[in-house]
Design an enzyme around this catalytic site. Sequence first.
Site, PDB file in Angstrom:
ATOM      1  N   ASP A 267     -30.909  32.422-179.481  1.00 25.42           N
ATOM      2  CA  ASP A 267     -30.863  33.932-179.662  1.00 25.42           C
ATOM      3  C   ASP A 267     -29.512  34.045-180.323  1.00 25.42           C
ATOM      4  OD1 ASP A 267     -30.826  36.512-178.968  1.00 25.42           O
ATOM      5  OD2 ASP A 267     -29.383  36.256-177.392  1.00 25.42           O
TER       6      ASP A 267
ATOM      7  N   ASP B  95     -26.927  37.569-180.438  1.00 24.04           N
ATOM      8  CA  ASP B  95     -25.981  38.233-179.730  1.00 24.04           C
ATOM      9  C   ASP B  95     -25.758  37.594-178.068  1.00 24.04           C
ATOM     10  OD1 ASP B  95     -24.937  40.496-181.316  1.00 24.04           O
ATOM     11  OD2 ASP B  95     -27.067  40.949-181.587  1.00 24.04           O
TER      12      ASP B  95
ATOM     13  N   LYS C  21     -38.956  39.181-178.680  1.00 20.28           N
ATOM     14  CA  LYS C  21     -39.098  38.214-177.354  1.00 20.28           C
ATOM     15  C   LYS C  21     -39.225  38.988-176.203  1.00 20.28           C
ATOM     16  CE  LYS C  21     -34.908  37.159-178.801  1.00 20.28           C
ATOM     17  NZ  LYS C  21     -33.499  36.652-178.778  1.00 20.28           N
TER      18      LYS C  21
ATOM     19  N   ASP D 158     -29.046  33.832-173.539  1.00 20.83           N
ATOM     20  CA  ASP D 158     -28.264  34.503-172.433  1.00 20.83           C
ATOM     21  C   ASP D 158     -28.916  35.588-171.600  1.00 20.83           C
ATOM     22  OD1 ASP D 158     -28.319  36.147-174.861  1.00 20.83           O
ATOM     23  OD2 ASP D 158     -26.882  37.576-173.412  1.00 20.83           O
TER      24      ASP D 158
END
Length: 327
Positions: free
Chosen positions: A42, A44, A235, A260
């Site tokens: 990922d 961000d 996702k 995250d």
Amino acid sequence: TLHQLKHEEKLIMYRQTCTNLLSLSQEEVSAWLGTFDSVISDCDGVLWVYGEPIAGSVDVMNNLKTIGKHIYFCTNNSTKTRAELLQKGVDLGFHITENGIISTAHATAAYLKARHFNKRVYVIGSEGITRELDAVGIAHTGTGPDQMHGSLGEFMAKHLVLEKDIGAVVVGFDDQFSFPKMTKAASYLNDPNCLFIATNTDERFPMPTLIVPGSGSFVKAIQTCAERDPIVIGKPNPEICASLIQQKLIDPSRTLMIGDRANTDVLLGYNCGFQTLLVGTGIHQLKDVNDWKHSKNPEDKKLIPDVYLPKLGDLLPFIVYNATGGS
């Protein structure tokens, strides 16, 4: 083979345990590094935040590439094209190529193109989506504000104009979201043949003193009004990684998903059969994982990652140790 059995044992050992890699020895982490060939990360909250790289993330990804791992960046951010995301990554110092970028705006355009879509798209979103649609020759309504004028009655009588050739409604992040847009989207979706596509369903983006609505907030509002569920491109839908698996560019059992946010990143890993690493620099924390471990809901168990790190940069000493053969 014995090697394969040992590999499978290692995977089972950590599977959905949220093992903190910092609690393991150099040798154990080195062995774990040997269980995957591809890394999907990922962006961000893992690699960067507010456009600034998170400490150590650039070095970790570049060093993983140096030791032979195949690197992919996978984002639910629909506001940028693949080319723009590539430029951002390169500017921050990541050694990445356009083929290594998996984005929802690009995947949405590819999804429509694969269906030989030949109508127009009503877009609630940003230019990341419209530029990717332009790139594959799909017509759309454009982006920008659609403001409420006067009272509801006045809006319905004088300002509401529905177009005739809309065959899909695509919803992504839109900081100009409005009552007129929601009305139009739901009205188009009243036709069962009109496709309802969500780039992603991330609910929100926490900031130090604010909560910013994510695409999922707009999707849910339209879903409620239209009384229809969308096709979700991003996702945790495995569709976003389907082409990599079909083309045999990655082997799911030897692929690591880093994220995250558990309900998108870790769940994508679960859905695709990837290994999973949660980092604590974004949405979900160890206290969340602890709640899921004690939950009676089987869906919550899918959110538990295999391994954990406070930040991705914490992996760097282990990679360097591995690269130098432990010297």
